[in-house]
Enzyme design. Sequence first.
Site, PDB file in Angstrom:
ATOM      1  N   CYS A   1       0.770  -1.200   0.383  1.00  0.00           N
ATOM      2  CA  CYS A   1       0.291  -0.453  -0.016  1.00  0.00           C
ATOM      3  C   CYS A   1       0.614   1.328   0.293  1.00  0.00           C
ATOM      4  O   CYS A   1       0.606   2.035  -0.567  1.00  0.00           O
ATOM      5  CB  CYS A   1      -0.925  -0.196   1.457  1.00  0.00           C
ATOM      6  SG  CYS A   1      -1.756  -1.298   1.359  1.00  0.00           S
TER       7      CYS A   1
ATOM      8  N   CYS B   1       2.367   3.159  -3.271  1.00  0.00           N
ATOM      9  CA  CYS B   1       1.579   4.445  -4.127  1.00  0.00           C
ATOM     10  C   CYS B   1       1.236   5.476  -3.023  1.00  0.00           C
ATOM     11  O   CYS B   1       1.481   6.409  -3.264  1.00  0.00           O
ATOM     12  CB  CYS B   1       0.681   3.652  -4.444  1.00  0.00           C
ATOM     13  SG  CYS B   1       0.850   2.266  -5.695  1.00  0.00           S
ATOM     14  N   HIS B   2       0.731   4.692  -1.873  1.00  0.00           N
ATOM     15  CA  HIS B   2      -0.020   6.160  -0.607  1.00  0.00           C
ATOM     16  C   HIS B   2       1.032   6.408   0.488  1.00  0.00           C
ATOM     17  O   HIS B   2       0.769   6.938   1.639  1.00  0.00           O
ATOM     18  CB  HIS B   2      -0.961   5.310  -0.454  1.00  0.00           C
ATOM     19  CG  HIS B   2      -1.870   4.630  -1.447  1.00  0.00           C
ATOM     20  ND1 HIS B   2      -3.526   5.602  -1.888  1.00  0.00           N
ATOM     21  CD2 HIS B   2      -2.266   2.941  -1.426  1.00  0.00           C
ATOM     22  CE1 HIS B   2      -3.942   4.625  -2.791  1.00  0.00           C
ATOM     23  NE2 HIS B   2      -3.393   3.521  -2.836  1.00  0.00           N
TER      24      HIS B   2
ATOM     25  N   CYS C   1      -7.962  -2.599  -5.256  1.00  0.00           N
ATOM     26  CA  CYS C   1      -6.407  -1.923  -5.251  1.00  0.00           C
ATOM     27  C   CYS C   1      -5.469  -3.195  -5.202  1.00  0.00           C
ATOM     28  O   CYS C   1      -4.735  -3.590  -5.955  1.00  0.00           O
ATOM     29  CB  CYS C   1      -5.835  -1.177  -4.070  1.00  0.00           C
ATOM     30  SG  CYS C   1      -5.917   0.227  -4.174  1.00  0.00           S
TER      31      CYS C   1
ATOM     32  N   CYS D   1     -34.939  -1.015   9.615  1.00  0.00           N
ATOM     33  CA  CYS D   1     -33.872  -1.015  10.315  1.00  0.00           C
ATOM     34  C   CYS D   1     -35.023   0.386  10.967  1.00  0.00           C
ATOM     35  O   CYS D   1     -33.983   0.049  12.457  1.00  0.00           O
ATOM     36  CB  CYS D   1     -32.886  -0.197   9.587  1.00  0.00           C
ATOM     37  SG  CYS D   1     -32.627  -1.212   8.535  1.00  0.00           S
TER      38      CYS D   1
ATOM     39  N   CYS E   1     -36.512  -0.448  15.286  1.00  0.00           N
ATOM     40  CA  CYS E   1     -35.279  -0.310  16.537  1.00  0.00           C
ATOM     41  C   CYS E   1     -34.569   0.890  16.813  1.00  0.00           C
ATOM     42  O   CYS E   1     -34.758   1.755  17.555  1.00  0.00           O
ATOM     43  CB  CYS E   1     -34.548  -1.295  16.299  1.00  0.00           C
ATOM     44  SG  CYS E   1     -35.241  -3.609  16.722  1.00  0.00           S
ATOM     45  N   HIS E   2     -34.178   1.397  15.413  1.00  0.00           N
ATOM     46  CA  HIS E   2     -33.337   2.498  15.629  1.00  0.00           C
ATOM     47  C   HIS E   2     -33.268   3.705  15.752  1.00  0.00           C
ATOM     48  O   HIS E   2     -32.701   4.811  15.943  1.00  0.00           O
ATOM     49  CB  HIS E   2     -31.610   2.093  14.786  1.00  0.00           C
ATOM     50  CG  HIS E   2     -31.356   0.634  14.921  1.00  0.00           C
ATOM     51  ND1 HIS E   2     -30.462   0.875  16.007  1.00  0.00           N
ATOM     52  CD2 HIS E   2     -31.265  -0.863  14.142  1.00  0.00           C
ATOM     53  CE1 HIS E   2     -30.523  -0.556  16.131  1.00  0.00           C
ATOM     54  NE2 HIS E   2     -30.500  -1.795  14.641  1.00  0.00           N
TER      55      HIS E   2
ATOM     56  N   ARG F   1     -22.514  -6.568  11.164  1.00  0.00           N
ATOM     57  CA  ARG F   1     -23.730  -6.519  11.727  1.00  0.00           C
ATOM     58  C   ARG F   1     -24.892  -6.282  10.706  1.00  0.00           C
ATOM     59  O   ARG F   1     -26.042  -6.337  11.105  1.00  0.00           O
ATOM     60  CB  ARG F   1     -23.054  -4.895  11.762  1.00  0.00           C
ATOM     61  CG  ARG F   1     -23.887  -4.396  13.851  1.00  0.00           C
ATOM     62  CD  ARG F   1     -23.462  -5.712  14.574  1.00  0.00           C
ATOM     63  NE  ARG F   1     -24.875  -5.176  16.049  1.00  0.00           N
ATOM     64  CZ  ARG F   1     -26.240  -5.977  15.736  1.00  0.00           C
ATOM     65  NH1 ARG F   1     -26.405  -6.782  14.377  1.00  0.00           N
ATOM     66  NH2 ARG F   1     -26.897  -5.582  16.829  1.00  0.00           N
TER      67      ARG F   1
ATOM     68  N   CYS G   1     -28.539  -8.691  11.683  1.00  0.00           N
ATOM     69  CA  CYS G   1     -29.793  -7.464  12.227  1.00  0.00           C
ATOM     70  C   CYS G   1     -30.560  -8.319  11.717  1.00  0.00           C
ATOM     71  O   CYS G   1     -31.848  -8.460  11.941  1.00  0.00           O
ATOM     72  CB  CYS G   1     -29.530  -5.743  11.834  1.00  0.00           C
ATOM     73  SG  CYS G   1     -28.726  -5.323  13.042  1.00  0.00           S
TER      74      CYS G   1
END
Lengths: 108, 267, 155
Positions: free
Chosen positions: B82, B85-86, B120, B183, B186-187, B224, B228
């Site tokens: 990585c 290049c970075h 990449c 979703c 609940c949230h 996650r 859910c």
Amino acid sequence: MASKPRVRVPKKAKAGDIITIKSLISHKMETGQRKDKKTGEKIPRLIINKFVCKFNGNVVFSSDWHPAVSANPYMAFSYKVVESGEFEFTWTDDAGETVSKKAKLTVS
Amino acid sequence: MKRKALVLAGVGAVALAVPSVMTFAAEDWGQYQVGDKRSGYTFAKAETRAIQDDDFENPGMLWVEHGEELWETVDGEAQKSCKSCHADASDTMKNVGSTYPVFAKDIGKLENVENRINRCRTDNMKAKPWKYDSRNMLGMVSYVKRQSFGQPMNVKVDGDAAPWFEKGKEFYNQRRGQLDMACKHCHVDNAGNMIRANTLSQGQGNGFPTYRLKWQKPGSLHRRFRGCNKQVRATPYKTGSDEYLALELYVMYRGQGLPVETPAVRN
Amino acid sequence: MKKTEFSRRTALELIGGGVVTALLAGTFATSAQADAKLLAEAIKKAVGEGAMKEGKITLDLPEIAENGNTVPVGVSVDSPMTDADYVKSVHLFAEKNPAADVASIHFTPASGVAKAALRIRMAGTQNIVAVAEMSDGTLYTAKKLVKVTIGGCGG
């Protein structure tokens, strides 16, 4: 053992100081109680069962671990500073493989 | 007349006293709360927060360190790392965690950090892609996002990203599964309420990959999402899928302004 | 009429409930005895059969653990930690885990204080038991109940 340890030790301290040492190592701590979801077979136990901290070659703290120690085990403990030197931390797993890490302490 | 005024004043004082008591009782969450938006940190128990608070004690940092090592590790036929290049990630990756997912013009679609890393790897490094929730991928994503630690979430939802944002919003509000729940049920509607023994959070994404005590390791936001979806007895989508990319953008937008917490520690 | 039916149903439920409760109590008693036996065996293996006194040990554990996979534990033992008088070991046990042993912590006079912290797994609500072994061979014990929350959102 493909585990990576971390330790936190103060670099400098005064004689008589009680310092806190913290350690953390990546490890699944496979209990031997779990079953493979696909095959239904028990996954064999593989845990780190021993942690030892030496200072200038002498054991100053150690711990025996059972499967009830959480994955990625964390251990914090104390040490009373006397002189400059080097800590050596060693973790040993059920297969007998070890991982070590060193840390220097300078007494000012 | 005078007496009436006094009585009214008394009532006023009582009325004022009640909210002020509540204000004192409410915790000051500092950077973890921006307006109505509350990081999952504010819903976690004190012991769990303490594990996140100390960079050393936070086990998610083991993955950040693994990512740091991978950053400099040459892999693939092109013999690149990585870093080739970075260069210095603290410089080149510093806004990634707060702005992704982004619309990538060259592939004509939305891309998150995981998918960008694999592009990449295959295109530039000529290396094998990593599995979505593998140790290497979680390590690299954690390391890259960590470079934005503390920065406010600031994803772009207009322009080319707009159709993805709309898709994500639709997903978020769409009932699904045998329990027929979206979703938001609940949230949004029940954040702060109990679901059996746990407190529902706002489902913010600013701490991912998050070290979950349940998983005993870090996991991706898409993992996650899958969890859910399974909870409402719906068939989950694949990690890295277009559906979850769109949802990721919408979830990150919901947390605009909250700080990047990677790696957060949650139940 | 309706009232009679109601009270009869209530009575039946009460009787039924009583039977269930009695059965459950029986099960619990048996498993609690088994747990106690396993715990006693684990303690015996670690420190032998000497008499244990209460005191000296402070156990720092959450009253309610958010997740049984990772429960932070702090333990400290009151001791001068000199060459002549120090804490050799503290053994930790979880009486309802598949195996009661959790960890043994070995101090030396170089520790300065007998204090350590770690994270443990707990299979449900139970007592965490600590047994401290002093340099003169005396044993101390302490225990603390930790409730482990189960349920909510897995995922």
